[in-house]
Write a protein that holds these residues in place. Sequence first.
Motif, PDB file in Angstrom:
ATOM      1  N   ALA A   1       0.825  -1.211   0.000  1.00 39.73           N
ATOM      2  CA  ALA A   1       0.000   0.000   0.000  1.00 39.73           C
ATOM      3  C   ALA A   1       0.855   1.256   0.000  1.00 39.73           C
ATOM      4  N   ILE A   2       1.963   1.243   0.745  1.00 40.45           N
ATOM      5  CA  ILE A   2       2.821   2.435   0.804  1.00 40.45           C
ATOM      6  C   ILE A   2       3.927   2.388  -0.242  1.00 40.45           C
ATOM      7  N   GLY A   3       4.127   1.236  -0.892  1.00 41.06           N
ATOM      8  CA  GLY A   3       5.107   1.128  -1.968  1.00 41.06           C
ATOM      9  C   GLY A   3       6.537   1.227  -1.498  1.00 41.06           C
ATOM     10  N   ASP A   4       6.905   0.498  -0.427  1.00 42.62           N
ATOM     11  CA  ASP A   4       8.294   0.544   0.037  1.00 42.62           C
ATOM     12  C   ASP A   4       9.134  -0.499  -0.706  1.00 42.62           C
ATOM     13  N   THR A   5      10.393  -0.641  -0.323  1.00 47.59           N
ATOM     14  CA  THR A   5      11.284  -1.530  -1.089  1.00 47.59           C
ATOM     15  C   THR A   5      11.029  -3.000  -0.815  1.00 47.59           C
ATOM     16  N   ARG A   6      10.218  -3.322   0.165  1.00 52.90           N
ATOM     17  CA  ARG A   6       9.834  -4.719   0.374  1.00 52.90           C
ATOM     18  C   ARG A   6       8.905  -5.187  -0.740  1.00 52.90           C
ATOM     19  N   ALA A   7       8.258  -4.226  -1.413  1.00 54.36           N
ATOM     20  CA  ALA A   7       7.371  -4.514  -2.551  1.00 54.36           C
ATOM     21  C   ALA A   7       7.945  -3.821  -3.778  1.00 54.36           C
ATOM     22  N   PHE A   8       9.120  -4.242  -4.197  1.00 52.88           N
ATOM     23  CA  PHE A   8       9.882  -3.540  -5.224  1.00 52.88           C
ATOM     24  C   PHE A   8       9.260  -3.630  -6.613  1.00 52.88           C
TER      25      PHE A   8
ATOM     26  N   LEU B   1      13.287   1.665   7.085  1.00 48.71           N
ATOM     27  CA  LEU B   1      13.959   0.561   7.773  1.00 48.71           C
ATOM     28  C   LEU B   1      12.969  -0.335   8.494  1.00 48.71           C
ATOM     29  N   ARG B   2      11.922   0.245   9.049  1.00 48.81           N
ATOM     30  CA  ARG B   2      10.878  -0.541   9.710  1.00 48.81           C
ATOM     31  C   ARG B   2       9.546   0.169   9.536  1.00 48.81           C
ATOM     32  N   LEU B   3       8.477  -0.610   9.590  1.00 48.69           N
ATOM     33  CA  LEU B   3       7.141  -0.046   9.453  1.00 48.69           C
ATOM     34  C   LEU B   3       6.675   0.519  10.783  1.00 48.69           C
ATOM     35  N   VAL B   4       6.090   1.703  10.746  1.00 50.76           N
ATOM     36  CA  VAL B   4       5.545   2.341  11.948  1.00 50.76           C
ATOM     37  C   VAL B   4       4.039   2.471  11.777  1.00 50.76           C
ATOM     38  N   ASP B   5       3.380   2.895  12.838  1.00 47.98           N
ATOM     39  CA  ASP B   5       1.915   2.973  12.821  1.00 47.98           C
ATOM     40  C   ASP B   5       1.405   3.832  11.669  1.00 47.98           C
ATOM     41  N   ARG B   6       2.083   4.934  11.382  1.00 51.45           N
ATOM     42  CA  ARG B   6       1.642   5.828  10.312  1.00 51.45           C
ATOM     43  C   ARG B   6       1.623   5.115   8.963  1.00 51.45           C
ATOM     44  N   ASP B   7       2.597   4.222   8.748  1.00 55.22           N
ATOM     45  CA  ASP B   7       2.629   3.453   7.499  1.00 55.22           C
ATOM     46  C   ASP B   7       1.420   2.529   7.405  1.00 55.22           C
ATOM     47  N   ALA B   8       1.079   1.927   8.528  1.00 57.47           N
ATOM     48  CA  ALA B   8       0.002   0.936   8.532  1.00 57.47           C
ATOM     49  C   ALA B   8      -1.383   1.561   8.459  1.00 57.47           C
TER      50      ALA B   8
END
Length: 353
Positions: A186-193, A248-255
């Motif tokens: 949903a946020i398009g970070d590098t874990r979902a490249f 580096l890590r997901l925080v509440d705002r990302d979720a």
Amino acid sequence: MSGASGRFAAVLANFQLTLRAVAFSMAVAEVLSWVYASRARPDLRLWEGDVTAVVDQVPEYGYVLAGNRTLHAVKHMPDGGVCYDVTYRTDTFGRRPVQQGTDPSRPHMILFGCSVMMGEGLDDPDTLAAKLDEALPGYNIYNYGVHGYGPQHMLARLQSRTLPAEIVSDRGVALYVLLPVHISRAIGDTRAFWIYTSPYYTIDGDDTLVRHGSFDTGRPYTTRLYRSLTWLKAHSWFLSVLDVNLPLRLVDRDAQLTPRILEEARREYRAQFHGELYVVFHPTWARGNPETDHLLELMRTELAAAGVPVLDYSTDLGLTDDEVVNHACDLHPNGRLNAELAALLARDVGPPH
């Protein structure tokens, strides 16, 4: 002057020495990481040339399963053994079918999600859609799951307003199967490249959910940075072993973006059909990871506050070796786990009214 020249030469020599030391350290780290990955991380050693799905690139969704296709999909293990060898079939709209015909008198069950819903590594009879067709024969079931998808793909599909023309009945239910990895998508970070051509949504200043094209077009500089890190990871054993990601890590705002997308998707579904959209917490969410457990609680709270109905199976089943396609190479659910989940959904969603 000669003193200044000497100091400059000393600084330059120290700088060159430092560069050599850094280069040597990086080389050692790469070699040690390669040795470690070769012995203990087979998941980092990919078999080149596998084709696990055929997609079409489309601007509305980034990519979709190609329609009217029969694909022989083979995935190999790092040692060359076969992980799975299956056949995928799609209908005109790129959906994996579960039955030959549909009955207009039946209500629909529209299924959204990622590879877990699509049925990665499974022949048609073992997919969750097929198991639901067996457990709830009174529905016309439509499988819109696509590997790598996140919640924004469901919302974009609903916002396109094309589904009423693709679904026989205007009444029924819709299910979205949610997993922790969907937060990154949903946020398009590098874990979902792979996600950067896909729909990009944000919450703007007045707390409204807004689409800004794709990740590539809506936030080009951030996406270029993320693509660069992905390229470095693909060419560095050290970065791959460390699994360095941004953020580096997901925080509440990302979720918090994910439940907002799901809330809007439910609103869109209810505006187009007579029925309800449920969010399903998949059994494989339960991993005993504190960070994942925290995200689960946050999702529950946010969805409840928005009035989105949730079917939570995160504690009903655990993921064991005999419930996956092949625990040595692919952790997608197999037919057995899909059948167990279908039974739970049949119990809670119930037959058509």
